[in-house]
Write a protein that holds these residues in place. Structure first.
Motif, PDB file in Angstrom:
ATOM      1  N   GLU A 122     -59.450  39.383  55.052  1.00 18.65           N
ATOM      2  CA  GLU A 122     -58.864  40.637  54.573  1.00 18.65           C
ATOM      3  C   GLU A 122     -57.410  40.450  54.139  1.00 18.65           C
ATOM      4  N   GLY A 123     -57.143  40.727  52.878  1.00 17.10           N
ATOM      5  CA  GLY A 123     -55.800  40.620  52.349  1.00 17.10           C
ATOM      6  C   GLY A 123     -54.956  41.836  52.683  1.00 17.10           C
ATOM      7  N   ASN A 124     -53.653  41.656  52.716  1.00 14.91           N
ATOM      8  CA  ASN A 124     -52.747  42.766  53.005  1.00 14.91           C
ATOM      9  C   ASN A 124     -52.758  43.821  51.911  1.00 14.91           C
ATOM     10  N   SER A 125     -53.126  43.400  50.695  1.00 18.68           N
ATOM     11  CA  SER A 125     -53.157  44.306  49.552  1.00 18.68           C
ATOM     12  C   SER A 125     -54.114  43.729  48.520  1.00 18.68           C
ATOM     13  N   PRO A 126     -54.438  44.495  47.477  1.00 17.65           N
ATOM     14  CA  PRO A 126     -55.256  43.946  46.398  1.00 17.65           C
ATOM     15  C   PRO A 126     -54.425  43.256  45.321  1.00 17.65           C
ATOM     16  N   GLY A 127     -53.239  42.803  45.693  1.00 17.83           N
ATOM     17  CA  GLY A 127     -52.407  42.071  44.749  1.00 17.83           C
ATOM     18  C   GLY A 127     -52.956  40.691  44.460  1.00 17.83           C
ATOM     19  N   PHE A 128     -52.599  40.155  43.306  1.00 14.12           N
ATOM     20  CA  PHE A 128     -53.100  38.843  42.899  1.00 14.12           C
ATOM     21  C   PHE A 128     -52.791  37.776  43.953  1.00 14.12           C
ATOM     22  N   ALA A 129     -51.562  37.767  44.450  1.00 18.50           N
ATOM     23  CA  ALA A 129     -51.160  36.729  45.399  1.00 18.50           C
ATOM     24  C   ALA A 129     -51.897  36.861  46.723  1.00 18.50           C
ATOM     25  N   ASP A 130     -52.023  38.077  47.244  1.00 18.06           N
ATOM     26  CA  ASP A 130     -52.687  38.271  48.536  1.00 18.06           C
ATOM     27  C   ASP A 130     -54.156  37.884  48.467  1.00 18.06           C
ATOM     28  N   LEU A 131     -54.845  38.285  47.418  1.00 17.35           N
ATOM     29  CA  LEU A 131     -56.263  37.951  47.323  1.00 17.35           C
ATOM     30  C   LEU A 131     -56.473  36.475  47.008  1.00 17.35           C
ATOM     31  N   ALA A 132     -55.535  35.865  46.311  1.00 21.98           N
ATOM     32  CA  ALA A 132     -55.612  34.416  46.114  1.00 21.98           C
ATOM     33  C   ALA A 132     -55.519  33.699  47.455  1.00 21.98           C
ATOM     34  N   GLU A 133     -54.664  34.194  48.341  1.00 27.05           N
ATOM     35  CA  GLU A 133     -54.546  33.571  49.661  1.00 27.05           C
ATOM     36  C   GLU A 133     -55.809  33.761  50.491  1.00 27.05           C
ATOM     37  N   THR A 134     -56.468  34.923  50.360  1.00 24.55           N
ATOM     38  CA  THR A 134     -57.719  35.113  51.111  1.00 24.55           C
ATOM     39  C   THR A 134     -58.767  34.091  50.672  1.00 24.55           C
ATOM     40  N   GLU A 135     -58.754  33.746  49.394  1.00 27.30           N
ATOM     41  CA  GLU A 135     -59.695  32.756  48.874  1.00 27.30           C
ATOM     42  C   GLU A 135     -59.462  31.398  49.547  1.00 27.30           C
ATOM     43  N   ASP A 136     -58.210  30.988  49.566  1.00 25.91           N
ATOM     44  CA  ASP A 136     -57.866  29.712  50.176  1.00 25.91           C
ATOM     45  C   ASP A 136     -58.205  29.700  51.663  1.00 25.91           C
ATOM     46  N   THR A 137     -57.950  30.820  52.327  1.00 29.02           N
ATOM     47  CA  THR A 137     -58.220  30.899  53.765  1.00 29.02           C
ATOM     48  C   THR A 137     -59.710  30.809  54.049  1.00 29.02           C
TER      49      THR A 137
END
Length: 383
Positions: A160-175
């Motif tokens: 779960e990302g902190n927001s639907p921002g590009f950077a946050d969701l990119a980090e969820t992918e990596d995680t």
């Protein structure tokens, strides 16, 4: 599947949890997530507000048993592949709603306790989780339900990302990948452009299959991250029972399923369609209309729609096939004959396919077309 209530809504409105004679039109389906602003992605689910309160414990829409029949899934549960869900915000009732869905359709429990289910924040920790959001929670519930329908034995990790921002969701992918996911599902999108494409590398991991929804706006600008050449772009179909057909089911391109011709991504070597000089979306498709899920926040069982259903379903099929991580978009085209071709419908209803000149970019037909790709699953051999 109980579809009579949906039909009844055309002559009724929802009031205080009951159906009353209509003096006006029934509530219309709406997007679970509003249009995203700059730098944000939007979840791709639609639902009818208030409908769940009229159904309570009565599932309406296609269930896991219907999907198993329509797509000729094997009887055995399959491997315990880890399927990652990249999502924004927290869904507080996610594990409980998943338990209700799986129990309804006779699927084995998938819980934190038995090691099948895991929910973490974008850094991979169990706490603190992001703030809750109704629309994204509905999306999360749809995602885990569709993965479960496709692969009852797969383990699920929801990041779960902190927001639907590009950077946050990119980090969820990596995680998700770091936590062992061999296939990652992304049920969100934004119009392709320089800002989102700056995060393209996060959707490209060796040994991982990445799947994304093609969009819910019909034929239009290509949707990110589905448009990436490293991503399996999943379009949407409408499903109907058809006892007179050899398959037992009829399927056509979903009216709102996304398709498009990229303005940025070079034509992959494995795509050979002739009217788009760059990357064409979609690659493959599955049902995206009227899927039954259970949402505590919405009040119970309700039908939802969106390519946010077809993408996690296909992700689950990759997990069940045993080729997750090995399989990439190119393989779909090499194995096109293993899919059921969809030859009817279009995703440009206002113009009856005229927006793209009646072309395969918005009209389904024999062979590859952009709304449905190489077709829909016909067992697991195509994956």
């Amino acid at each position: 599947m109980n579809r009579s209530i949906i039909g009844a809504l055309s002559a009724a409105v929802v009031a205080v949890g009951v159906l009353t004679p209509a003096a006006s039109a029934a509530p219309a389906p709406q997007a679970a997530c509003p249009d995203a602003g700059p730098g944000l992605l939007r979840c791709l689910t639609t639902y009818t507000p208030g409908l769940a309160h009229t159904l309570v414990d009565d599932p309406v829409g296609w269930g896991a048993d219907d999907l198993a029949s329509a797509y000729r899934l094997p009887a055995g549960p399959g491997p315990d592949t880890v399927v990652g869900i990249s999502i924004a915000f927290d869904a507080p009732n996610l594990e409980a709603d998943l338990a209700t869905y799986r129990a309804q359709y006779g699927l084995p429990p998938c819980t934190t306790a038995n090691g099948c289910f895991r929910k973490v924040n974008q850094q991979g920790a169990a706490a603190p989780l992001p703030t809750a959001n109704f629309g994204w929670a509905l999306e999360s519930t749809l995602d885990v339900s569709m993965v479960s329908a496709a692969c009852p034995s797969c383990r699920i990790v929801v990041v779960e990302g902190n927001s639907p921002g590009f950077a946050d969701l990119a980090e969820t992918e990596d995680t998700a990948v770091r936590l062992g996911a061999k296939v990652v599902s992304n049920s969100y999108g934004a119009r392709e452009g320089g800002a989102p494409l700056a995060y393209a590398s996060h959707y490209r991991h060796p040994g991982v299959t990445v799947v994304a929804s093609s969009g819910d706006s019909g034929f239009t600008a290509a949707s990110y991250p589905a448009v990436l050449a490293s991503t399996v772009a999943v379009g949407g179909t409408s499903l109907a029972s058809d006892p007179d057909s050899p398959r037992g089911w009829a399927e056509s391109a979903w009216t709102y399923g996304g398709s498009g011709c990229s303005a940025y991504i070079a034509k992959p070597a494995w795509q050979h369609d002739t009217h788009c000089g760059k990357r064409t979306v979609a690659d493959v498709s599955a049902v995206a209309e009227d899927l039954a899920i259970h949402s505590t926040d919405a009040g119970g069982w309700l039908p939802v729609s969106g390519t946010s259903a077809s993408a996690p379903f296909v992700a689950g099929l990759y997990g069940r096939s045993g080729r997750a991580g090995v399989a990439q978009p190119a393989d779909l085209y090499a194995r096109a004959s293993q899919f059921a071709d969809i030859v009817t419908g279009n995703n440009d209803p206002a113009a009856s396919g005229k927006k793209c000149g009646g072309d395969y970019l918005c009209v389904a037909g024999p062979g590859y077309d952009a709304p449905t790709g190489v077709g829909v699953p016909n067992g697991l051999t195509g994956f």
